[in-house]
Design an enzyme around this catalytic site. Structure first.
Site, mmCIF file in Angstrom:
data_model
loop_
_atom_site.group_PDB
_atom_site.id
_atom_site.type_symbol
_atom_site.label_atom_id
_atom_site.label_comp_id
_atom_site.label_asym_id
_atom_site.label_seq_id
_atom_site.Cartn_x
_atom_site.Cartn_y
_atom_site.Cartn_z
ATOM 1 N N ALA A 66 27.789 -1.126 55.509
ATOM 2 C CA ALA A 66 26.186 -0.775 56.048
ATOM 3 C C ALA A 66 24.972 -1.668 55.792
ATOM 4 C CB ALA A 66 25.985 0.440 56.159
ATOM 5 N N GLU A 117 35.240 -0.120 57.203
ATOM 6 C CA GLU A 117 36.402 0.863 58.467
ATOM 7 C C GLU A 117 36.434 -0.048 59.487
ATOM 8 O OE1 GLU A 117 32.038 2.271 56.977
ATOM 9 O OE2 GLU A 117 32.908 4.533 57.613
ATOM 10 N N GLU A 137 31.152 4.521 49.286
ATOM 11 C CA GLU A 137 29.661 5.371 50.475
ATOM 12 C C GLU A 137 29.344 6.306 49.036
ATOM 13 O OE1 GLU A 137 32.108 4.001 52.163
ATOM 14 O OE2 GLU A 137 31.514 3.545 53.486
ATOM 15 N N SER A 428 13.382 -1.433 17.625
ATOM 16 C CA SER A 428 13.370 -0.626 18.706
ATOM 17 C C SER A 428 11.696 -0.020 18.291
ATOM 18 C CB SER A 428 14.679 0.127 18.167
ATOM 19 O OG SER A 428 13.881 0.773 16.819
ATOM 20 N N TYR A 656 19.426 2.852 32.863
ATOM 21 C CA TYR A 656 20.319 2.264 31.818
ATOM 22 C C TYR A 656 20.078 2.609 30.649
ATOM 23 C CZ TYR A 656 21.731 -0.082 35.850
ATOM 24 O OH TYR A 656 22.331 -0.480 37.177
HETATM 25 N N1 COA Z 1 23.168 -3.949 51.981
HETATM 26 C C1 COA Z 1 22.728 -4.525 52.049
HETATM 27 N N2 COA Z 1 21.971 -5.655 51.230
HETATM 28 C C2 COA Z 1 23.415 -5.359 50.469
HETATM 29 C C3 COA Z 1 24.818 -4.717 50.407
HETATM 30 C C4 COA Z 1 24.614 -3.601 51.534
HETATM 31 N N3 COA Z 1 25.389 -3.210 52.288
HETATM 32 N N4 COA Z 1 25.565 -5.593 49.850
HETATM 33 C C5 COA Z 1 25.215 -6.300 49.284
HETATM 34 N N5 COA Z 1 23.109 -6.520 49.759
HETATM 35 C C6 COA Z 1 23.029 -7.614 49.212
HETATM 36 C C7 COA Z 1 22.186 -7.476 48.085
HETATM 37 O O1 COA Z 1 21.007 -6.608 47.711
HETATM 38 C C8 COA Z 1 21.629 -9.015 47.369
HETATM 39 O O2 COA Z 1 20.671 -9.047 47.697
HETATM 40 P P1 COA Z 1 19.606 -9.968 46.833
HETATM 41 O O3 COA Z 1 19.935 -11.814 47.103
HETATM 42 O O4 COA Z 1 18.541 -10.454 48.108
HETATM 43 O O5 COA Z 1 19.182 -9.237 45.922
HETATM 44 C C9 COA Z 1 22.831 -9.559 47.412
HETATM 45 O O6 COA Z 1 23.190 -8.850 48.969
HETATM 46 C C10 COA Z 1 23.845 -9.995 46.832
HETATM 47 O O7 COA Z 1 24.253 -9.262 46.158
HETATM 48 P P2 COA Z 1 23.907 -9.164 43.971
HETATM 49 O O8 COA Z 1 25.123 -7.290 44.042
HETATM 50 O O9 COA Z 1 23.682 -9.318 43.938
HETATM 51 O O10 COA Z 1 25.378 -9.695 44.752
HETATM 52 P P3 COA Z 1 27.654 -9.764 44.327
HETATM 53 O O11 COA Z 1 28.704 -10.762 44.262
HETATM 54 O O12 COA Z 1 27.131 -9.806 42.318
HETATM 55 O O13 COA Z 1 28.064 -8.635 44.525
HETATM 56 C C11 COA Z 1 28.959 -7.097 46.246
HETATM 57 C C12 COA Z 1 28.369 -8.737 45.746
HETATM 58 C C13 COA Z 1 28.571 -6.698 47.424
HETATM 59 C C14 COA Z 1 29.991 -6.346 45.463
HETATM 60 C C15 COA Z 1 27.239 -5.780 46.253
HETATM 61 O O14 COA Z 1 26.243 -6.286 46.282
HETATM 62 C C16 COA Z 1 28.065 -4.589 46.072
HETATM 63 O O15 COA Z 1 28.631 -3.885 45.936
HETATM 64 N N6 COA Z 1 26.896 -4.148 47.118
HETATM 65 C C17 COA Z 1 27.306 -3.061 47.709
HETATM 66 C C18 COA Z 1 28.321 -2.378 49.066
HETATM 67 C C19 COA Z 1 28.667 -1.177 49.283
HETATM 68 O O16 COA Z 1 27.793 0.012 48.617
HETATM 69 N N7 COA Z 1 28.508 -1.185 50.363
HETATM 70 C C20 COA Z 1 29.028 0.193 51.181
HETATM 71 C C21 COA Z 1 27.830 0.154 52.149
HETATM 72 S S1 COA Z 1 27.856 2.353 53.030
#
Ligand code: COA
Length: 723
Positions: A66, A117, A137, A428, A656
């Site tokens: 999502a 999903e 989630e 520091s 952090y």
């Molecule tokens: N919703 C909205 N934006 C998302 C997203 C999500 N579920 N998942 C990734 N993005 C966006 C990030 O905000 C980032 O945006 P930006 O380029 O504007 O900064 C971009 O996608 C890339 O994400 P980033 O985390 O920098 O890339 P990555 O390759 O290191 O990791 C994921 C990718 C998908 C593994 C990581 O973003 C992630 O864990 N996302 C959440 C997944 C999640 O919890 N999904 C369940 C939602 S209910």
């Protein structure tokens, strides 16, 4: 067949291919728009003559779930609005599951949350060998809301559903195959062929996709006694692991418990009810906000890294104590060769010992093999002479926290370096601008402040002195990234961002002790509130000698708020010869019990020296406000002064760098959750406690405007162009 902004449906020889490609985003996400388009796609599919459907991604990964950026608004809009947001995609997936032909999800690289999903609503799932899949989630304070609890349980069974959902596990493709969540794992370039073959076999009646649908629609055939026991033992485990501030994992368990005995449709209703419950908690709002703030921090770091003229290929650390050894160890762990220099062998031995013990613990925990440990250690080049410095790209000075010593060492080191090297200090508290006065190339000097213990603390402050160049900042951020750390770029002042704010918090602690309040009572209240440890315990861990020294520096820099006319509790204990945890005694006594486990008991000498009154026992709310108000005020000052560039970076640095409780979403997001105006009113009741408790103008202005830290354009934008 269909062309939207996100979804494209095409047809080849009776098989439809649905491609998802979210524009202007590196990953695919399910936004409101995507949900609406998918519904239109299903209108087309339901009336098409096809023998199968494969869902593919137009990006290098399948679907990240999502759109988290939509969560804040949705979660604040009440139960009905949350249901209205979720329902269209619940229905989409139910329609997908009922299409009159077989369906396959083709998972490249990752399928998380709503991505998995959707795949679970398909009949089959194939993934590449490097794929990671899961329902994370609960990490965001919610539970799967588009049928994840219902379908994963039916496809993979109770144990997998509980483990994956309650612990937010991201499984490897191999594990997912073993758990029957995936049907095939193949090389990336074989994915589509594999999916096409599955569809062909279904179309020819060799495989029965209808059977799979029946399985997904029925309740689970569980033995009530066995499943009752499984749920109860899982509940105890999950409750203990999640802690009382994180309600989502237990809500997931309850949703799964109900899903097990109900039909799929009824189970989806239960899931929705639990989702609505958790989505409205402060924790869900805080954790989804945190994801966005974390992304903002990472994005800034990436922008800096992209500007670095040289990538760090070799590091040097000067001063091989606990910090120096820790930095060298982190470098070795991340595959970056590092020279570890000290002026005496004893120092080198200490640094190497620190590195070996950190790596040794990784081996004990099974995170590293003995061979990898040996290889990592060979990346550390211990040296008593300056020669190895001549080939270093970045040097971190980590000698004793004394301005005169640091200036001398930095000037000596600079003379040994190639003209292109970046020199940095792990001080520091001491001003970077001041240290730079000893150097001939101050533009190539900055602060690189690691936190103790280096391997465990994710943050590094990159401190820009008055003369530090942009390229130096960029190279320091790049180096921090190469060491696996999150970098926050801050401007120079005593204590920089994190310690400046921390010592305001300690000043609040000292003021409570001045009133005779028991430090164990304060510690317990702050831990109940969510801090990993209370302030007295934290001072002991930092070391009372280090804390006393830093406190003096901070009092000197900010006398109005952090100065004192009488000795502080830290000074009193330190002058009495107590060093904190490392010396066995501080606010607490540290001993080992019969089984060798560390035990902490209040130190009666400290209780006596600090004149603790057992009668002074303010309630938790009072303690939290008196501790947190100085921290909030100081953080506002750092924003006002442009020490830190944005509200998001300030909050992430507290999480952090200090271990501020994540479920509160950050210091300033916590204030927002109370309401800035209400928080200022609470602060007004503490005015008698002096300057630490006077509301900062930035906060007063927000309160007057009825605004919030995250809602206000002025505070969420970058405040200082130098960042
Ligand atoms: N919703 C909205 N934006 C998302 C997203 C999500 N579920 N998942 C990734 N993005 C966006 C990030 O905000 C980032 O945006 P930006 O380029 O504007 O900064 C971009 O996608 C890339 O994400 P980033 O985390 O920098 O890339 P990555 O390759 O290191 O990791 C994921 C990718 C998908 C593994 C990581 O973003 C992630 O864990 N996302 C959440 C997944 C999640 O919890 N999904 C369940 C939602 S209910």
């Amino acid at each position: 067949m269909y062309q939207g902004d996100i979804f494209t449906l095409t047809r080849k020889a009776g098989i439809a291919e649905l491609e998802i490609n979210t524009p202007d985003s590196p990953v695919n996400v399910f936004s409101r728009k995507a949900i609406a388009e998918l519904s239109q796609v299903l209108d087309v599919l339901e009336h098409a003559e096809l023998s199968g459907l494969m869902i593919v991604s137009g990006k290098d990964s399948f679907l990240a779930g999502a759109d988290i950026k939509e969560f804040t608004d949705v979660f604040s809009s009440g139960g009905e609005a949350i249901a209205a947001h979720l329902t269209p995609n619940i229905q989409n997936f139910q329609r997908l599951q009922s299409l009159p032909f077989a369906t396959v999800a083709v998972i490249n690289k990752l399928a998380l949350g709503g991505g998995l999903e959707m795949a679970l609503a398909c009949d089959y799932r194939v993934a590449d060998t490097g794929a990671r899949i899961g329902l994370p989630e609960t990490r965001l304070g919610i539970i799967p809301g588009w049928g994840g609890t219902v379908r994963l349980l039916r496809i993979a069974g109770l144990d997998t559903a509980l483990e994956w959902i309650a612990t937010a596990k991201e499984a490897s493709a191999a594990d997912a195959l073993k758990a029957h969540v995936l049907d095939a794992v193949v090389a990336q370039d074989e994915l589509r062929g594999c999916a096409a073959e599955l569809l062909r076999r279904c179309a020819q009646g060799e495989m029965d996709y209808e059977l799979r649908r029946q399985q997904k629609n029925q309740p689970l055939a569980l033995n009530p006694i066995e499943s009752g026991l499984a749920f109860e033992s899982a509940k105890a485990f999950i409750a203990q692991k999640a802690g009382r501030h994180y309600p989502a994992p237990l809500a997931a368990l309850e949703a799964i418990r109900e899903a097990a005995t109900k039909s799929a449709l009824e189970a989806a209703e239960s899931e929705l009810a639990y989702f609505i419950q958790v989505a409205q908690t402060d924790t869900a709002k805080a954790l989804s906000g945190l994801f966005i703030a974390d992304q903002a921090l990472s994005k800034k770091a990436r922008q800096w890294q992209a500007k670095a003229s040289v990538k760090t290929a070799k590091l040097a650390v000067v001063g091989a104590g606990i910090m120096g050894g820790g930095i060298a160890c982190q470098s070795a762990l991340k595959g970056l060769p590092v020279a570890l220099k000290d002026i005496n062998q004893k120092g080198i031995d200490l640094g190497l010992q620190e590195a070996a013990s950190v790596l040794g613990r990784r081996v004990e925990k099974g995170k590293m093999s003995v061979a990898a440990l040996a290889e990592a250690l060979t990346r550390i080049q211990p040296t008593l002479n300056d020669q190895p410095l001549a080939t270093a790209d970045v040097v971190v000075e980590a000698v004793v926290e004394n301005i005169a010593v640091k200036k001398t060492v930095l000037a000596d080191v600079e003379a040994q370096l190639p003209a292109t090297a970046v020199l940095s200090s792990n001080t520091s508290t001491i001003s970077i601008t001041e240290l730079a006065t000893a150097l001939t190339r101050p533009e190539q000097f900055c602060g690189l402040h690691f936190f103790n213990p280096v391997h465990a603390m994710p943050l590094v402050e990159v401190i820009r002195g008055a003369k530090t160049s942009d390229d130096t900042v960029a190279r320091a951020v790049e180096c921090a990234g190469a060491l696996g750390k999150k970098a926050v770029v801050v401007n120079d002042c005593a204590g920089f961002l994190v310690n400046r704010v921390l010592f305001a918090y300690f000043a609040g602690f000292a003021a409570l002790l001045d009133d005779g309040v028991d430090f164990t009572h304060i510690d317990a209240a702050m831990v109940r509130w969510g801090w990993p440890m209370g302030p007295a315990h934290l001072l002991d861990v930092v070391g009372l000698d280090t804390a006393e020294h830093a406190e003096a520096t901070m009092a000197n820099a900010f006398p109005e708020r952090m100065g004192r006319t009488n000795p502080s509790p830290t000074t009193i204990l330190y002058q009495a010869g107590l060093l904190g945890q490392k010396g066995g005694k501080g606010f607490y006594c540290y001993e080992k019990d019969k089984r060798g486990r560390p035990q902490k008991t209040p130190n009666p000498d400290a209780v006596q020296m600090l004149n603790i009154q057992s009668t002074a026992k303010p309630d938790d709310e009072t303690i939290v406000l008196r501790m947190m108000a100085p921290l909030v005020n100081e953080l506002c000052r750092t924003l006002q002064e442009g020490i830190v560039g944005s509200v998001a970076e300030a909050d992430m640095a507290m999480i952090y760098g200090l271990g501020f409780p994540a479920h509160r979403g950050g210091v300033l997001r916590w204030v927002d959750s109370i309401g800035v105006r209400q928080f200022c009113e609470q602060l007004n009741t503490l005015r008698q406690y002096g300057p630490l408790y006077q509301t900062e103008p930035m906060m007063s202005e927000l309160a007057e405007q009825g605004a919030s830290f995250y809602g206000s354009a002025a505070t969420s934008a970058t405040l200082n162009p130098s960042h």
